[in-house]
Design a protein around this motif. Structure first.
Motif, PDB file in Angstrom:
ATOM      1  N   GLN A  64       0.904  -1.293  -0.026  1.00 20.07           N
ATOM      2  CA  GLN A  64       0.039   0.010   0.009  1.00 20.07           C
ATOM      3  C   GLN A  64       0.842   1.282   0.091  1.00 20.07           C
ATOM      4  OE1 GLN A  64      -3.653   0.363   2.204  1.00 20.07           O
ATOM      5  NE2 GLN A  64      -4.100  -1.840   1.968  1.00 20.07           N
ATOM      6  N   GLY A 221      -3.620  -0.952  -2.527  1.00 17.34           N
ATOM      7  CA  GLY A 221      -4.247   0.271  -2.046  1.00 17.34           C
ATOM      8  C   GLY A 221      -3.377   1.402  -2.006  1.00 17.34           C
ATOM      9  N   TRP A 222      -4.157   2.591  -1.480  1.00 22.30           N
ATOM     10  CA  TRP A 222      -3.202   3.604  -1.506  1.00 22.30           C
ATOM     11  C   TRP A 222      -4.028   4.803  -0.848  1.00 22.30           C
ATOM     12  CZ3 TRP A 222      -4.066   2.085  -6.719  1.00 22.30           C
ATOM     13  CH2 TRP A 222      -4.920   3.026  -7.575  1.00 22.30           C
ATOM     14  N   THR A 488       3.576  -2.434   3.832  1.00 18.72           N
ATOM     15  CA  THR A 488       2.311  -3.292   3.710  1.00 18.72           C
ATOM     16  C   THR A 488       1.318  -2.912   5.137  1.00 18.72           C
ATOM     17  OG1 THR A 488       3.582  -5.018   4.903  1.00 18.72           O
ATOM     18  CG2 THR A 488       3.340  -5.159   2.422  1.00 18.72           C
ATOM     19  N   SER A 491       1.400   1.044   6.109  1.00 20.95           N
ATOM     20  CA  SER A 491       0.404   1.815   5.144  1.00 20.95           C
ATOM     21  C   SER A 491      -0.959   1.378   5.234  1.00 20.95           C
ATOM     22  CB  SER A 491       0.932   1.626   3.616  1.00 20.95           C
ATOM     23  OG  SER A 491       2.361   2.542   3.662  1.00 20.95           O
ATOM     24  N   ALA A 492      -1.143   0.288   5.587  1.00 19.10           N
ATOM     25  CA  ALA A 492      -2.676  -0.131   5.409  1.00 19.10           C
ATOM     26  C   ALA A 492      -3.174   0.336   6.814  1.00 19.10           C
ATOM     27  CB  ALA A 492      -2.672  -1.744   5.405  1.00 19.10           C
ATOM     28  N   ASN A 495      -4.069   3.795   6.033  1.00 20.63           N
ATOM     29  CA  ASN A 495      -5.035   4.005   5.049  1.00 20.63           C
ATOM     30  C   ASN A 495      -6.457   3.669   5.728  1.00 20.63           C
ATOM     31  OD1 ASN A 495      -3.414   5.249   3.349  1.00 20.63           O
ATOM     32  ND2 ASN A 495      -2.802   3.213   2.371  1.00 20.63           N
ATOM     33  N   HIS A 497      -7.261   0.604   6.542  1.00 20.40           N
ATOM     34  CA  HIS A 497      -7.600  -0.760   5.920  1.00 20.40           C
ATOM     35  C   HIS A 497      -7.072  -1.682   7.039  1.00 20.40           C
ATOM     36  CE1 HIS A 497      -7.072   1.190   1.850  1.00 20.40           C
ATOM     37  NE2 HIS A 497      -8.211   1.325   2.233  1.00 20.40           N
TER      38      HIS A 497
END
Length: 545
Positions: A64, A221-222, A488, A491-492, A495, A497
């Motif tokens: 991500q 995802g981003w 991974t 950043s998730a 974000n 997630h």
């Protein structure tokens, strides 16, 4: 027994799960992971199960990107592309060729030139006039904090020696005060406002072009770091909504709504309304982007002490704080109370401190909330502020590709920071040791969106392919496991997630198959790793041909 739809087995699986970081097999049913383990996972193989024999190739969670401009990047792929070279003559060749190939374009636009290509980092209008004298030319540099314009563009914008600099930018000038063709920060908008805006169809095409590229790099995802009108460029939000409604948005996207720095708290109700309007499918806008300063190379990054001049003497310039620091505290406190995440652009050590002070004010007023504020870029961090990230729960959003010796660093940054401050740059190792949570991103199209290239630099502190052996601040290197977790799970987390970013039963099956186990080879070969296949929610969104 219920059989799995997909089983990957016989090779290393990096889970980014602290309870079990490694496995050899993984099963997927529908859009979720149903088993992670070893030989016992093969019991879930049925007559319709797709079985992938890893044969030593590694599976990792979907990457991500915690700071990217996907619509801008995808749109720019269809414009005059100056990236991948630093040769002035090559720039001019490409610009001339693009203009000749597009006689229908009223403006020649594009991006990707590098400051290192020009004396003092400043290109001139005369160079552009030599290849396109009759149409306006407007080209963003690779960091998108400056632009290069020809004489025709400056004339159309009405810029003369008498035009004052805007409060948030600078018009570079010739000795008599005439604009030279280089524009910094907010001054870019003086010309950009005249550039014909992209259409909704062009923005959607740009998003889909970007998504295809990002999936090919293993990105599932981003966080889009700027949704709003900026320097004359249209708001890209409509592209995300169109793709989400059409079912063509396969990535998971969090958008950061742009904080208009010439306005104040009166814009907050508008942000609340936009957040409610934008939630659709895999797209949501739960963050607010505040750009607190500029960049070091053009001396607009906000520093706690002045920049140096070419002789090593202190100047009168310490950079720009785009939002008043006291007002910033009240804005962030109000946004935090409304459950917005704040995504700061904070590059200089004063901007980092101002952002952390704002987070501290929000924590004092509202308590410790799950708003996951994060500071992106973090080029210069004062040592006194390192422990504040963990103490405040402020996430360090790093762009590893920038932490290396290259001409822009060595010629346009280090000499003007001085040795002490230059040693505070991109302190990934110190942030980790201080207890900070790390997330990672690219800032594409400012730099490559390839997370594997970012991993390489995070671990080696050298650019891929570098041969001179110079390591940039080696004590700030990260080990590969930490860097991979930042790209991974970290950043998730940023974000929002929460059921992605790590490989464990019940999580979404956002996966990447690499062509090797990068842990098994020497660190200097990490960049050679390739993505073979990418899944989002158990569905293949990229497969190497």
């Amino acid at each position: 027994m219920s059989f799995a739809d997909l089983v990957l087995t016989g090779g290393p699986v990096f889970t980014a799960d602290p309870a079990r970081s490694r496995a050899t097999s993984l099963a997927v049913t529908g859009e979720r992971i149903t088993a992670v383990g070893h030989d016992e996972v093969r019991e879930l193989v049925g007559p319709r199960t797709e079985v992938v024999d890893l044969a030593g190739r590694m599976v990792v969670p979907g990457f991500q990107d915690a700071h990217v401009h996907a619509v801008y990047g995808g749109t720019e792929l269809g414009e005059c592309d100056l990236s991948g070279t630093v040769g002035t003559q090559e720039y001019l060749r490409r610009i001339r060729a693009f203009a000749e190939a597009h006689p229908e374009r009223a403006w020649i636009t594009g991006s990707g030139w590098s400051m290192e290509s020009f004396d003092g980092g400043l290109p001139t209008r005369h160079l552009l006039d030599s290849v396109v004298p009759d149409r306006p030319v407007y080209l963003l540099n690779r960091d998108h904090h400056g632009a290069w314009a020809n004489t025709r563009a400056l004339e159309l914008a009405g810029l003369t020696r008498d035009t004052p600099d805007p409060a948030d930018g600078r018009i570079e000038r010739e000795p008599d005060g005439t604009p030279s063709g280089a524009l910094q920060e907010g001054a870019t908008g003086l010309v950009a406002r005249l550039v014909p805006p992209t259409t909704g169809a062009e923005r959607l095409a740009g998003l889909l072009r970007a998504q295809e590229l990002l999936h090919s790099l293993g990105i599932t995802g981003w966080q889009d770091a700027l949704l709003g009108v900026f320097n004359g460029q249209p708001d890209p939000t409509d592209a995300y909504l169109a793709a989400a409604r059409a079912g063509t948005l396969t990535a998971r996207v969090t958008g950061a709504l742009w904080w208009q720095r010439d306005r104040g708290a009166e814009q907050i109700p508008e942000l609340v309304a936009r957040r409610a309007e934008n939630a659709h499918g895999r797209f949501r806008t739960t963050a607010v982007k505040i750009m607190q300063d500029g960049i070091a190379e053009n001396f607009t990054a906000a520093m706690t002490s002045p920049y140096l001049d070419g002789c090593g003497c202190a100047t009168a310039n310490s950079g720009l704080s785009f939002v008043d620091p006291q007002a910033l505290r009240s804005y962030v406190t109000e946004l935090d109370a409304l459950d917005f995440q704040v995504h700061f652009h904070a590059l200089g050590d004063r901007a980092v401190r101002e952002a952390l002070d704002a987070v501290a004010a929000a924590r004092a007023a509202n308590g410790r909330r799950a708003t996951r504020h994060h500071l992106a870029h973090l080029q210069v961090v004062h040592p006194q502020d390192l422990p504040r990230f963990a103490a405040l729960g402020a996430i360090a959003n790093i762009q590893p590709l920038w932490a290396a010796h290259e001409p822009q660093m060595d010629e346009l940054t280090i000499p003007f920071l001085g040795p002490e401050r230059a040693a505070w740059q991109y302190p990934f190792g110190d942030l980790l040791r201080s207890g900070a949570t790390l997330a990672a991103g690219s800032d594409w199209p400012v730099s490559s969106p390839d997370p594997i290239a970012g991993l390489h630099v995070a671990v080696n502190r050298m650019e891929p392919g570098a041969t001179d052996g110079r390591v940039f601040l080696p004590e700030q290197r990260l080990d590969l496991g930490t860097a991979l977790t930042a790209y991974t799970a970290g950043s998730a987390h940023v974000n929002g997630h929460d059921d992605a970013g790590s490989l464990r039963p019940g999580n979404l099956a956002d996966l990447v198959l690499l062509d090797r186990d990068p842990f098994a080879g020497p660190a200097e070969e990490i960049a050679a790793t390739r993505v073979l296949r990418t899944w989002v929610g158990g569905r293949t969104v990229y497969a190497e041909q």
